[in-house]
Design a protein around this motif. Structure first.
Motif, mmCIF file in Angstrom:
data_model
loop_
_atom_site.group_PDB
_atom_site.id
_atom_site.type_symbol
_atom_site.label_atom_id
_atom_site.label_comp_id
_atom_site.label_asym_id
_atom_site.label_seq_id
_atom_site.Cartn_x
_atom_site.Cartn_y
_atom_site.Cartn_z
ATOM 1 N N HIS A 265 5.923 0.923 6.830
ATOM 2 C CA HIS A 265 5.945 -0.547 6.939
ATOM 3 C C HIS A 265 6.970 -1.005 7.974
ATOM 4 C CE1 HIS A 265 3.912 -0.081 3.053
ATOM 5 N NE2 HIS A 265 3.456 -1.305 3.234
ATOM 6 N N GLY B 230 -2.332 -3.432 12.322
ATOM 7 C CA GLY B 230 -2.621 -2.679 11.103
ATOM 8 C C GLY B 230 -2.928 -3.612 9.945
ATOM 9 N N THR B 231 -2.506 -3.203 8.750
ATOM 10 C CA THR B 231 -2.737 -4.037 7.576
ATOM 11 C C THR B 231 -1.604 -5.033 7.417
ATOM 12 O OG1 THR B 231 -3.876 -2.214 6.518
ATOM 13 C CG2 THR B 231 -3.089 -3.966 5.084
ATOM 14 N N VAL C 73 -6.015 -6.432 0.084
ATOM 15 C CA VAL C 73 -5.765 -5.798 1.373
ATOM 16 C C VAL C 73 -6.511 -6.573 2.443
ATOM 17 C CG1 VAL C 73 -6.045 -3.707 2.746
ATOM 18 C CG2 VAL C 73 -5.527 -3.537 0.312
ATOM 19 N N THR C 74 -5.748 -7.151 3.385
ATOM 20 C CA THR C 74 -6.389 -7.894 4.470
ATOM 21 C C THR C 74 -5.993 -7.247 5.781
ATOM 22 O OG1 THR C 74 -4.681 -9.438 3.796
ATOM 23 C CG2 THR C 74 -6.917 -10.317 3.990
ATOM 24 N N SER C 75 -6.955 -6.940 6.611
ATOM 25 C CA SER C 75 -6.632 -6.411 7.929
ATOM 26 C C SER C 75 -6.626 -7.551 8.924
ATOM 27 C CB SER C 75 -7.676 -5.382 8.340
ATOM 28 O OG SER C 75 -7.412 -4.194 7.640
ATOM 29 N N VAL D 277 3.809 -5.447 8.200
ATOM 30 C CA VAL D 277 2.571 -4.687 8.402
ATOM 31 C C VAL D 277 2.729 -3.246 7.927
ATOM 32 C CG1 VAL D 277 1.817 -6.058 10.383
ATOM 33 C CG2 VAL D 277 3.202 -4.008 10.765
ATOM 34 N N ARG D 278 1.598 -2.657 7.609
ATOM 35 C CA ARG D 278 1.574 -1.232 7.262
ATOM 36 C C ARG D 278 0.785 -0.507 8.352
ATOM 37 N NH1 ARG D 278 0.284 1.149 1.270
ATOM 38 N NH2 ARG D 278 1.089 3.221 1.692
#
Ligand SMILES: Nc1ncnc2c1ncn2[C@@H]1O[C@H](COP(=O)(O)OP(=O)(O)OP(=O)(O)O)[C@@H](O)[C@H]1O
Length: 299
Positions: A225, A241-242, A293-295, A257-258
Motif C-alpha cells: 500500500h 491500482g486498487t 474493491v474499486t479499481s 492505493v494497493r
C-alpha cells in the motif's frame, strides 16, 4: 506451508444467529508462530470468529481448522492445545490466586502451575490475595498466567486489554510478548486499539460488518500500500491500482492505493502509509463485497 503450519484456517465460514448473519464468507489462513491481531469495530463479528476458532460455536456455513484439525470434529487432545481468554477475564472472584491456580491444574491435562506461580511472583501478585481484591490489571495478569500455564500452541484472547488503563495495557502486552518470544505459542487476539499493533503484531485481520476486508502479513501489507498525493484537479489515476480511499482537500487529492504505480501526470508523490492509517481506511470502507474493491478513481 503444510497444514500444521497454519494455526487457523477458515473456508467460507458464516455464522447466523436468530437476528441475522454475524459473519459471512470468512476465508482465512493464519500462520503459526507469531502474533495475529483481529481488528474491527463493535459488532464486527470478532467474538463470533474467535469462539468459532476455539470450538465454542459451530459455523452455519464453511469449515474451521485449528492446528490442522477440523474444529467441529476435534478431539479433546486438539482442543487442549488451544487456550482461550474470554472478554473481561472471567475468574472466580472469591477464590485466592493460589486456589485459582489449583483449579486450573485440576481442569487441564498440561497445566504448569509452577510456571504460573513464577510469572505472578515476578509481577508481585501475592498468591494468597482474593482475586476480587486485585486491580483490573492484576486480574488480567492472573487470567493470562492461567492461560499460559496451559502451555497452549494457540492462545486466543478476546479484547484482552479493552478494560485496562494504558499502563496496565502496556504491562499485559509486555508479558504476552515475552511469552511469544520464549517460543512455541501462536497468539490471536482481538482489539479496538490500533495504534500499538505495528509494534506487537506480525499478521493482521480486519473485520467489518461480519466480513474480512483485509488480511495478511503486516510488512507485506505495508509494502503493497502507498499514499499518492497530487493536485486536486488530476484525473489520471489509471495506473493507481486498487484505490482503497481517496481524500480531497481544496488543492490536493490523497489516495491510498494497493499495488499501484505513480500516476503519469506531473505533481504526484508516493509516500508510505502507517499501519494505523491503513487499518482505519479499510474500516471506513463499505463491507459489502460488491463495493468493497474499486479499481481506478474513487469519488
Ligand atoms: N449469542 C448471540 N445471539 C444473537 N446475536 C449475537 C450473539 N452474539 C453476537 N451476536 C450479534 O452478532 C454480531 C457480531 O457480534 P460479535 O460479538 O461477534 O462482535 P464483536 O466484533 O466482538 O463486537 P464487540 O467489539 O462489541 O465485542 C452483533 O450484531 C451481535 O449483536
Amino acid at each position: 506451508m503444510t497444514e500444521t503450519e497454519f494455526a487457523l484456517r477458515t473456508d467460507g465460514v458464516g455464522k447466523r444467529y436468530r437476528k441475522g448473519w454475524a459473519l459471512r464468507d470468512c476465508t482465512l489462513s493464519l500462520p503459526s508462530g507469531g502474533v495475529i491481531a483481529l481488528v474491527g469495530p463493535n459488532g464486527a463479528g470478532k467474538t463470533t470468529l474467535l469462539r468459532l476458532a476455539v470450538g465454542l460455536l459451530a459455523p452455519s456455513t464453511g469449515t474451521v481448522e485449528v492446528l490442522g484439525h477440523d474444529v467441529t470434529a476435534s478431539t479433546s487432545q486438539t482442543l487442549s492445545r488451544v487456550g482461550f481468554l474470554a472478554q473481561d477475564h472471567p475468574l472466580y472472584k472469591r477464590f485466592t490466586v493460589a486456589e485459582m491456580l489449583r483449579f486450573g491444574q485440576a481442569c487441564n491435562l498440561r497445566f504448569d502451575k509452577g510456571l504460573a506461580e513464577r510469572r505472578l511472583a515476578k509481577l508481585g501478585i501475592p498468591l494468597d490475595s482474593r482475586v476480587g481484591t486485585l486491580s483490573g490489571g492484576q486480574q488480567a495478569q492472573v487470567a493470562l498466567a492461567l492461560a499460559l500455564a496451559k502451555r497452549p500452541d494457540l492462545l486466543v484472547l478476546d479484547e484482552p486489554v479493552a478494560s485496562l488503563d494504558p499502563l496496565a495495557r502496556h504491562e499485559f502486552m509486555q508479558v504476552l510478548m515475552g511469552a511469544v518470544a520464549e517460543g512455541g505459542v501462536t497468539v490471536l487476539f482481538s482489539s479496538h486499539v490500533v495504534h500499538e499493533l505495528e509494534r506487537v503484531c506480525d499478521h493482521l485481520v480486519v473485520l467489518n460488518q461480519g466480513r474480512v476486508t483485509l488480511t495478511g502479513d503486516i510488512d507485506t501489507l505495508l509494502g503493497e500500500h502507498r499514499l499518492l498525493v497530487g493536485p486536486r484537479t488530476a484525473t489520471d489515476l489509471d495506473r493507481a491500482g486498487t484505490v482503497v480511499q481517496a481524500v480531497h482537500s481544496d488543492r490536493h487529492t490523497t489516495v491510498l492505493v494497493r499495488d499501484g504505480a505513480l500516476p503519469a501526470a506531473p505533481g504526484w508523490q508516493a509516500q508510505p502509509v502507517a499501519l494505523e492509517d491503513l487499518v482505519l481506511a479499510y474500516l471506513r470502507r463499505p463491507a459489502e463485497p460488491s463495493v468493497a474493491v474499486t479499481s481506478g478513481v474513487a469519488v
